[in-house]
Design an enzyme around this catalytic site. Structure first.
Site, PDB file in Angstrom:
ATOM      1  N   ASN A   1      -7.638   2.984  -1.471  1.00 25.41           N
ATOM      2  CA  ASN A   1      -8.129   1.805  -2.150  1.00 25.41           C
ATOM      3  C   ASN A   1      -9.218   0.905  -1.108  1.00 25.41           C
ATOM      4  O   ASN A   1      -8.135   0.367   0.286  1.00 25.41           O
ATOM      5  CB  ASN A   1      -8.320   1.008  -2.992  1.00 25.41           C
ATOM      6  CG  ASN A   1      -8.751  -0.214  -3.714  1.00 25.41           C
ATOM      7  OD1 ASN A   1      -9.424  -0.334  -2.906  1.00 25.41           O
ATOM      8  ND2 ASN A   1      -8.051  -0.323  -4.900  1.00 25.41           N
TER       9      ASN A   1
ATOM     10  N   ASN B   1     -11.338  -1.543   0.475  1.00 27.29           N
ATOM     11  CA  ASN B   1     -10.849  -2.890  -0.493  1.00 27.29           C
ATOM     12  C   ASN B   1      -9.791  -3.356  -0.144  1.00 27.29           C
ATOM     13  O   ASN B   1      -9.562  -4.550   0.761  1.00 27.29           O
ATOM     14  CB  ASN B   1     -10.978  -3.175  -1.828  1.00 27.29           C
ATOM     15  CG  ASN B   1     -12.489  -3.002  -1.913  1.00 27.29           C
ATOM     16  OD1 ASN B   1     -13.453  -2.967  -0.966  1.00 27.29           O
ATOM     17  ND2 ASN B   1     -13.290  -2.521  -3.413  1.00 27.29           N
TER      18      ASN B   1
ATOM     19  N   ASP C   1       2.013  -1.028  -6.300  1.00 25.77           N
ATOM     20  CA  ASP C   1       2.110  -0.928  -7.779  1.00 25.77           C
ATOM     21  C   ASP C   1       1.784  -1.754  -8.443  1.00 25.77           C
ATOM     22  O   ASP C   1       2.443  -2.663  -8.071  1.00 25.77           O
ATOM     23  CB  ASP C   1       2.683   0.520  -8.360  1.00 25.77           C
ATOM     24  CG  ASP C   1       2.410   1.236  -9.073  1.00 25.77           C
ATOM     25  OD1 ASP C   1       1.162   1.725  -8.935  1.00 25.77           O
ATOM     26  OD2 ASP C   1       3.096   1.339 -10.321  1.00 25.77           O
TER      27      ASP C   1
ATOM     28  N   PHE D   1     -11.480  -6.661 -11.620  1.00 27.00           N
ATOM     29  CA  PHE D   1     -11.552  -5.969 -12.678  1.00 27.00           C
ATOM     30  C   PHE D   1     -10.628  -5.648 -13.324  1.00 27.00           C
ATOM     31  O   PHE D   1      -9.494  -6.949 -13.278  1.00 27.00           O
ATOM     32  CB  PHE D   1     -10.969  -4.653 -12.039  1.00 27.00           C
ATOM     33  CG  PHE D   1      -9.640  -4.874 -10.899  1.00 27.00           C
ATOM     34  CD1 PHE D   1      -9.443  -5.321  -9.609  1.00 27.00           C
ATOM     35  CD2 PHE D   1      -9.166  -3.837 -11.078  1.00 27.00           C
ATOM     36  CE1 PHE D   1      -8.217  -5.716  -9.440  1.00 27.00           C
ATOM     37  CE2 PHE D   1      -7.556  -3.856 -10.640  1.00 27.00           C
ATOM     38  CZ  PHE D   1      -7.308  -5.008  -9.775  1.00 27.00           C
ATOM     39  N   GLY D   2     -10.574  -4.316 -14.107  1.00 24.65           N
ATOM     40  CA  GLY D   2      -8.567  -4.248 -15.146  1.00 24.65           C
ATOM     41  C   GLY D   2      -9.270  -5.314 -15.739  1.00 24.65           C
ATOM     42  O   GLY D   2     -10.217  -5.734 -16.689  1.00 24.65           O
ATOM     43  N   TYR D   3      -7.898  -6.007 -16.378  1.00 18.39           N
ATOM     44  CA  TYR D   3      -7.324  -6.655 -17.213  1.00 18.39           C
ATOM     45  C   TYR D   3      -8.258  -8.111 -17.039  1.00 18.39           C
ATOM     46  O   TYR D   3      -7.936  -9.143 -18.362  1.00 18.39           O
ATOM     47  CB  TYR D   3      -6.491  -6.587 -17.939  1.00 18.39           C
ATOM     48  CG  TYR D   3      -6.024  -5.739 -18.678  1.00 18.39           C
ATOM     49  CD1 TYR D   3      -5.953  -4.722 -19.562  1.00 18.39           C
ATOM     50  CD2 TYR D   3      -5.372  -4.289 -17.530  1.00 18.39           C
ATOM     51  CE1 TYR D   3      -5.660  -4.005 -20.253  1.00 18.39           C
ATOM     52  CE2 TYR D   3      -4.522  -3.011 -17.811  1.00 18.39           C
ATOM     53  CZ  TYR D   3      -5.275  -2.749 -19.047  1.00 18.39           C
ATOM     54  OH  TYR D   3      -4.685  -1.627 -19.844  1.00 18.39           O
TER      55      TYR D   3
ATOM     56  N   LYS E   1      -9.067 -16.429  -7.384  1.00 15.04           N
ATOM     57  CA  LYS E   1      -7.259 -15.627  -7.769  1.00 15.04           C
ATOM     58  C   LYS E   1      -6.357 -14.964  -6.943  1.00 15.04           C
ATOM     59  O   LYS E   1      -5.715 -14.741  -7.175  1.00 15.04           O
ATOM     60  CB  LYS E   1      -8.318 -13.986  -8.437  1.00 15.04           C
ATOM     61  CG  LYS E   1      -7.696 -13.603  -8.896  1.00 15.04           C
ATOM     62  CD  LYS E   1      -7.993 -12.082  -9.467  1.00 15.04           C
ATOM     63  CE  LYS E   1      -7.662 -10.890  -9.647  1.00 15.04           C
ATOM     64  NZ  LYS E   1      -7.891  -9.338 -10.125  1.00 15.04           N
TER      65      LYS E   1
ATOM     66  N   ARG F   1      -0.437  -9.604  -6.386  1.00 17.51           N
ATOM     67  CA  ARG F   1      -0.986  -9.049  -5.609  1.00 17.51           C
ATOM     68  C   ARG F   1      -0.899 -10.029  -4.385  1.00 17.51           C
ATOM     69  O   ARG F   1      -0.256  -9.728  -3.840  1.00 17.51           O
ATOM     70  CB  ARG F   1      -1.951  -8.334  -5.218  1.00 17.51           C
ATOM     71  CG  ARG F   1      -2.506  -7.193  -4.312  1.00 17.51           C
ATOM     72  CD  ARG F   1      -3.425  -6.140  -4.601  1.00 17.51           C
ATOM     73  NE  ARG F   1      -4.024  -5.877  -5.821  1.00 17.51           N
ATOM     74  CZ  ARG F   1      -3.904  -5.610  -6.998  1.00 17.51           C
ATOM     75  NH1 ARG F   1      -5.204  -6.948  -7.061  1.00 17.51           N
ATOM     76  NH2 ARG F   1      -4.013  -5.105  -8.210  1.00 17.51           N
TER      77      ARG F   1
HETATM   78  P1  IMP Z   1      -2.992  -0.530  -9.560  1.00 20.90           P
HETATM   79  O1  IMP Z   1      -1.491  -0.241  -8.993  1.00 20.90           O
HETATM   80  O2  IMP Z   1      -2.829  -2.056  -8.705  1.00 20.90           O
HETATM   81  O3  IMP Z   1      -3.952   0.729  -8.913  1.00 20.90           O
HETATM   82  O4  IMP Z   1      -3.040  -1.192 -11.039  1.00 20.90           O
HETATM   83  C1  IMP Z   1      -2.456  -0.269 -11.954  1.00 20.90           C
HETATM   84  C2  IMP Z   1      -3.275  -0.898 -12.868  1.00 20.90           C
HETATM   85  O5  IMP Z   1      -3.192  -2.378 -13.544  1.00 20.90           O
HETATM   86  C3  IMP Z   1      -5.415  -1.242 -12.594  1.00 20.90           C
HETATM   87  O6  IMP Z   1      -6.177   0.389 -13.200  1.00 20.90           O
HETATM   88  C4  IMP Z   1      -5.594  -2.116 -13.576  1.00 20.90           C
HETATM   89  O7  IMP Z   1      -5.893  -1.397 -15.096  1.00 20.90           O
HETATM   90  C5  IMP Z   1      -4.224  -2.939 -13.485  1.00 20.90           C
HETATM   91  N1  IMP Z   1      -4.134  -4.131 -13.300  1.00 20.90           N
HETATM   92  C6  IMP Z   1      -3.557  -4.131 -11.592  1.00 20.90           C
HETATM   93  N2  IMP Z   1      -3.943  -5.491 -10.663  1.00 20.90           N
HETATM   94  C7  IMP Z   1      -4.586  -5.915 -11.546  1.00 20.90           C
HETATM   95  C8  IMP Z   1      -5.630  -7.033 -11.773  1.00 20.90           C
HETATM   96  O8  IMP Z   1      -5.338  -7.937 -10.143  1.00 20.90           O
HETATM   97  N3  IMP Z   1      -6.329  -7.213 -12.322  1.00 20.90           N
HETATM   98  C9  IMP Z   1      -7.064  -6.853 -13.361  1.00 20.90           C
HETATM   99  N4  IMP Z   1      -6.091  -5.670 -14.270  1.00 20.90           N
HETATM  100  C10 IMP Z   1      -5.156  -4.773 -12.705  1.00 20.90           C
END
Ligand code: IMP
Length: 196
Positions: free
Chosen positions: A10, A12, A69, A149-151, A172, A178
């Site tokens: 990623n 970004n 993660d 993004f995501g939730y 945020k 994160r």
């Molecule tokens: P990753 O490990 O950062 O790729 O996150 C795994 C999954 O958790 C993502 O695909 C989202 O569905 C969810 N997620 C993680 N961080 C966020 C966030 O900051 N906002 C919304 N969803 C998140």
């Protein structure tokens, strides 16, 4: 200069972290070390998958490396979707599908407490360190906002009236799971790095 790999595809996330690192640390991408595969996330916890990804690169390439993660843990759903956050509604489903399933599973629930969690695993020399960032909040009744993004559209952080998707990126980042984990990593590498 200390070179360290960030085990992510990623861009970004990579740019964001490089901007926060001290000048003495250069962050390399997986592409920079000619790795263009996906590392399969086979562990059952967020922490396990972060460690797995970092250890994979350390073992096969020898570089100092960190991996992250993240996931959403909903209290009343026994901390699901957790490690399955990206694929809650099934493999290759959209954020909208994941949100719809979560809201369906939350129907009638009055306890809407949830937390986002990020684990960053760092393999440096022979050591493994983990940094955990948590954002507490609650799941809203309906999605709101278009940022992020995501939730993000259904997560309202503690102390705020808006969802993550209604906040600006910098607002945020200042309070997110994160952001908190990254801050600890940067502090460790900036100061911890002077030792040994
Ligand atoms: P990753 O490990 O950062 O790729 O996150 C795994 C999954 O958790 C993502 O695909 C989202 O569905 C969810 N997620 C993680 N961080 C966020 C966030 O900051 N906002 C919304 N969803 C998140």
């Amino acid at each position: 200069m200390l070179k360290i790999v960030f085990a992510t595809n990623n861009l970004n996330k990579l740019n964001e972290i490089q901007a926060l690192m001290p000048d003495s640390i250069q962050v390399l991408s997986l592409k920079d070390i000619n790795f263009d595969d996906d590392i399969e996330e086979t562990e059952s916890t967020i922490e396990g998958n972060a460690v797995l990804k970092a250890q994979y690169i350390k073992k096969h390439y020898g570089y100092d490396v960190f991996a992250d993660d993240s996931g959403l843990e909903v209290v009343t759903l026994d901390n699901q979707p957790g490690v399955f956050s990206a694929r809650y509604a099934g493999n290759h489903r959209s954020d909208t599908d994941n949100i719809a399933l979560l809201l369906k599973n939350m129907q009638g629930q009055t306890n809407r407490k949830a937390r986002f969690k990020t684990v960053i695993a760092l393999c440096i020399g022979t050591e493994v360190h983990t940094f955990i960032g948590i954002a507490e909040g609650e799941i809203t009744q309906i999605p709101k906002g278009t940022n992020g993004f995501g939730y993000d559209p259904i997560f309202k952080p503690e102390g705020y009236d808006q969802t993550f998707a209604e906040l600006s990126a910098s607002e945020k980042n200042g309070i997110s799971h994160r952001g908190k984990a990254v801050k600890q990593l940067v502090e460790f590498l900036s100061f911890g790095n002077k030792k040994s």
